[in-house]
Structure formats: structure tokens, C-alpha cells
Motif scaffolding. Structure first.
Motif, mmCIF file in Angstrom:
data_model
loop_
_atom_site.group_PDB
_atom_site.id
_atom_site.type_symbol
_atom_site.label_atom_id
_atom_site.label_comp_id
_atom_site.label_asym_id
_atom_site.label_seq_id
_atom_site.Cartn_x
_atom_site.Cartn_y
_atom_site.Cartn_z
ATOM 1 N N VAL A 1 58.627 51.718 33.499
ATOM 2 C CA VAL A 1 57.268 52.270 33.387
ATOM 3 C C VAL A 1 56.389 51.726 34.509
ATOM 4 C CG1 VAL A 1 55.180 52.306 31.967
ATOM 5 C CG2 VAL A 1 57.413 52.668 30.906
ATOM 6 N N GLU A 2 56.440 50.413 34.728
ATOM 7 C CA GLU A 2 55.654 49.810 35.794
ATOM 8 C C GLU A 2 56.104 50.305 37.163
ATOM 9 O OE1 GLU A 2 54.639 45.385 34.530
ATOM 10 O OE2 GLU A 2 56.615 45.991 33.782
ATOM 11 N N ARG A 3 57.410 50.489 37.329
ATOM 12 C CA ARG A 3 57.929 51.017 38.596
ATOM 13 C C ARG A 3 57.453 52.452 38.824
ATOM 14 N NH1 ARG A 3 64.222 50.385 39.163
ATOM 15 N NH2 ARG A 3 63.681 51.715 40.939
ATOM 16 N N CYS A 4 57.368 53.227 37.735
ATOM 17 C CA CYS A 4 56.887 54.606 37.841
ATOM 18 C C CYS A 4 55.419 54.625 38.272
ATOM 19 C CB CYS A 4 57.068 55.323 36.509
ATOM 20 S SG CYS A 4 56.539 57.054 36.509
ATOM 21 N N TYR A 5 54.610 53.764 37.658
ATOM 22 C CA TYR A 5 53.205 53.671 38.044
ATOM 23 C C TYR A 5 53.069 53.318 39.528
ATOM 24 C CZ TYR A 5 51.896 53.632 33.060
ATOM 25 O OH TYR A 5 51.703 53.958 31.738
ATOM 26 N N HIS B 1 46.430 46.756 30.464
ATOM 27 C CA HIS B 1 47.253 46.018 29.508
ATOM 28 C C HIS B 1 48.598 46.723 29.382
ATOM 29 C CE1 HIS B 1 43.596 43.917 28.251
ATOM 30 N NE2 HIS B 1 43.015 45.104 28.115
ATOM 31 N N ILE B 2 49.656 45.932 29.171
ATOM 32 C CA ILE B 2 50.973 46.521 28.919
ATOM 33 C C ILE B 2 51.707 45.624 27.932
ATOM 34 C CG2 ILE B 2 52.077 45.355 30.872
ATOM 35 C CD1 ILE B 2 53.728 48.005 31.212
ATOM 36 N N ALA B 3 52.380 46.248 26.979
ATOM 37 C CA ALA B 3 53.138 45.511 25.965
ATOM 38 C C ALA B 3 54.556 46.064 25.935
ATOM 39 C CB ALA B 3 52.478 45.658 24.591
ATOM 40 N N VAL B 4 55.528 45.164 26.029
ATOM 41 C CA VAL B 4 56.938 45.556 26.059
ATOM 42 C C VAL B 4 57.661 44.907 24.879
ATOM 43 C CG1 VAL B 4 59.069 45.549 27.395
ATOM 44 C CG2 VAL B 4 56.863 45.708 28.568
ATOM 45 N N ASP B 5 58.296 45.735 24.053
ATOM 46 C CA ASP B 5 59.107 45.230 22.949
ATOM 47 C C ASP B 5 60.546 45.104 23.438
ATOM 48 O OD1 ASP B 5 60.621 44.818 20.624
ATOM 49 O OD2 ASP B 5 59.206 45.928 19.387
ATOM 50 N N GLU B 6 61.003 43.869 23.650
ATOM 51 C CA GLU B 6 62.343 43.656 24.182
ATOM 52 C C GLU B 6 63.430 44.055 23.192
ATOM 53 O OE1 GLU B 6 62.856 42.946 27.151
ATOM 54 O OE2 GLU B 6 60.936 42.159 27.878
ATOM 55 N N ASN B 7 63.101 44.148 21.912
ATOM 56 C CA ASN B 7 64.108 44.469 20.893
ATOM 57 C C ASN B 7 64.507 45.942 20.909
ATOM 58 O OD1 ASN B 7 64.227 41.807 19.866
ATOM 59 N ND2 ASN B 7 62.383 42.172 18.643
ATOM 60 N N ASN B 8 63.540 46.833 21.103
ATOM 61 C CA ASN B 8 63.865 48.263 21.042
ATOM 62 C C ASN B 8 63.489 49.026 22.321
ATOM 63 O OD1 ASN B 8 61.031 48.574 20.871
ATOM 64 N ND2 ASN B 8 61.088 48.602 18.639
ATOM 65 N N GLY B 9 62.892 48.353 23.296
ATOM 66 C CA GLY B 9 62.571 49.011 24.553
ATOM 67 C C GLY B 9 61.288 49.820 24.560
ATOM 68 N N ASN B 10 60.515 49.783 23.477
ATOM 69 C CA ASN B 10 59.247 50.514 23.441
ATOM 70 C C ASN B 10 58.199 49.830 24.321
ATOM 71 O OD1 ASN B 10 60.444 52.222 21.627
ATOM 72 N ND2 ASN B 10 59.452 51.360 19.821
ATOM 73 N N ILE B 11 57.394 50.647 24.999
ATOM 74 C CA ILE B 11 56.385 50.112 25.910
ATOM 75 C C ILE B 11 55.061 50.849 25.696
ATOM 76 C CG2 ILE B 11 55.721 49.811 28.334
ATOM 77 C CD1 ILE B 11 58.669 49.701 29.034
ATOM 78 N N GLY B 12 53.987 50.102 25.569
ATOM 79 C CA GLY B 12 52.655 50.674 25.458
ATOM 80 C C GLY B 12 51.781 50.154 26.590
ATOM 81 N N CYS C 1 45.748 55.798 27.518
ATOM 82 C CA CYS C 1 46.804 54.983 26.919
ATOM 83 C C CYS C 1 48.094 55.798 26.915
ATOM 84 C CB CYS C 1 46.455 54.589 25.486
ATOM 85 S SG CYS C 1 45.008 53.517 25.334
ATOM 86 N N SER C 2 49.209 55.115 27.062
ATOM 87 C CA SER C 2 50.511 55.773 27.053
ATOM 88 C C SER C 2 51.476 54.989 26.185
ATOM 89 C CB SER C 2 51.081 55.883 28.470
ATOM 90 O OG SER C 2 50.251 56.645 29.307
ATOM 91 N N PHE C 3 52.438 55.703 25.618
ATOM 92 C CA PHE C 3 53.492 55.066 24.833
ATOM 93 C C PHE C 3 54.835 55.631 25.273
ATOM 94 C CE2 PHE C 3 56.433 54.935 21.236
ATOM 95 C CZ PHE C 3 56.408 53.579 20.957
#
Length: 208
Positions: free
Chosen positions: A72-76, A133-144, A163-165
């Protein structure tokens, strides 16, 4: 995150390396103290980058590891660089992307590329997407993420907060689904918004 390697561990590695070279048929290669630290650090760091310095005798080695940027960050960043090929490469082949500002869901990369290009054209030249702000869930790969768009002079472009999810593939990190919500172009008062939502809800109930 910090990892610490004791002086005794480093001494064991030095002894082991000398033993290996002693029994090697090839000509031994002497390793410097800095080389041992470098090999130890990067052999235990699977991804990302790290900063360290060789300690004096009797001190501990302090290691700072920086996480590798998500897709996601690379896409931005690719969009900021106007590298649209790199941006769409951050998505899996079977992705779906719902841009809440427009009707329809994007499911193919040519359409996604045109959408990214269109955004770059309608926004001020040289503007950048800034991640607040960015939040990354390492358990399931979800990113907000929460973000806005800035001009080259650092001034925020009006109506570009959002905001994006995302969901991502845990193995490849590629984006599988994305949903974006942006600031409303037409802002209404609370009473009007509540009445609009209420009327829409009643209409849906009446048609069921």
C-alpha cells in the motif's frame, strides 16, 4: 524493535569462523570485527533495513530494524512519482477496488491505471499524497490509512482528505481488495444529511 547480541555470542562466532577456515581446503580469509557484526546482523534480518555500529569490547551490540514498506505504501509512493506501472503492480491479478467517490468497482489493471492517471491530471501538477496515519495488521494483512493530498508548496488541496482500507495476500503482500472514502464535495448540515439517510432507508424498506 531492538535486538541485543552479547559480547560472548560474538566471540563464539569469531572462534567458529576461524575453525571453518582452518579446515577449509581453500586459502583462509580473515574476517574483521566489523565484517562479523555485518554478517551477523543481515543474516538475522529477513526484510527491511537496519542500523548498527560495532561496539567496544565488553559492550553490547544495539540493532535498530526498520520494517519494509507495505505494498500500500509502495503504491502511494509510486503514484507520487507518477509511476503508474509500479502502482498497479502492487495489486494482485484478481483484485477489486471500490472508489467510493465514483460508481462501480474496478477489477482489472488497465481500468485501475486509467483511474490513477485521471486523478493525477485533475489534481494540481506535482501534488503528493501524504499519509497521516497507517495501521498494519501483521496477522491477517489488513491495512488502514488516513491521508490527504498536498501541493508542492505544502498546502493541502481542498476536499482531498480520505481514508482507505485494504486486504492483502499474506504471502506476497499484494493488494487484494481496496475501499476508499474521500471528503464530500458538497457538504450539508446535519439535519439535511439525517433526513436524506432516513428517506433512503424508508425507500429501501418499501421496495423489499
Amino acid at each position: 524493535m531492538r535486538n541485543f547480541v552479547s559480547q560472548s555470542t560474538v566471540s563464539c562466532i569469531l572462534i567458529f569462523s576461524r575453525c571453518v577456515h582452518a579446515f577449509s581446503p581453500s586459502k583462509p580469509v580473515a574476517l574483521s570485527r566489523d565484517q562479523v557484526f555485518e554478517n551477523l546482523l543481515y543474516s538475522s534480518t529477513p526484510s527491511g533495513s537496519a542500523e548498527t555500529s560495532a561496539p567496544e569490547a565488553g559492550q553490547e551490540l544495539s540493532v535498530t530494524v526498520t520494517a519494509k514498506p507495505s505494498k500500500v505504501e509502495r503504491c502511494y509512493q509510486a503514484w507520487n512519482d507518477r509511476d503508474f506501472d509500479e502502482a498497479i503492480s502492487c495489486f494482485s491479478d484478481d483484485f477489486s477496488y471500490d472508489d467510493g467517490q465514483y460508481l462501480g468497482i474496478i477489477t482489472d489493471k488497465p481500468t485501475l491505471r486509467r483511474s490513477l492517471e485521471r486523478n493525477a491530471v485533475i489534481l494540481p501538477v506535482g501534488c503528493k499524497m501524504v499519509v497521516d496515519h497507517i495501521a498494519v495488521d501483521e496477522n491477517n494483512g489488513n491495512i488502514g490509512s488516513c491521508w490527504h493530498v498536498e501541493r508542492e508548496d505544502g498546502i493541502t488541496v481542498p476536499l482531498t482528505r480520505g481514508c482507505s482500507f485494504y486486504t492483502t495476500d499474506k504471502t506476497t503482500g499484494l493488494i487484494k481488495t481496496g475501499f476508499k472514502v474521500t471528503e464530500m464535495v458538497v457538504k450539508t448540515n446535519k439535519s439535511f444529511s439525517d433526513n436524506l439517510v432516513g428517506s433512503a432507508s424508508k425507500f429501501i424498506q418499501a421496495t423489499e
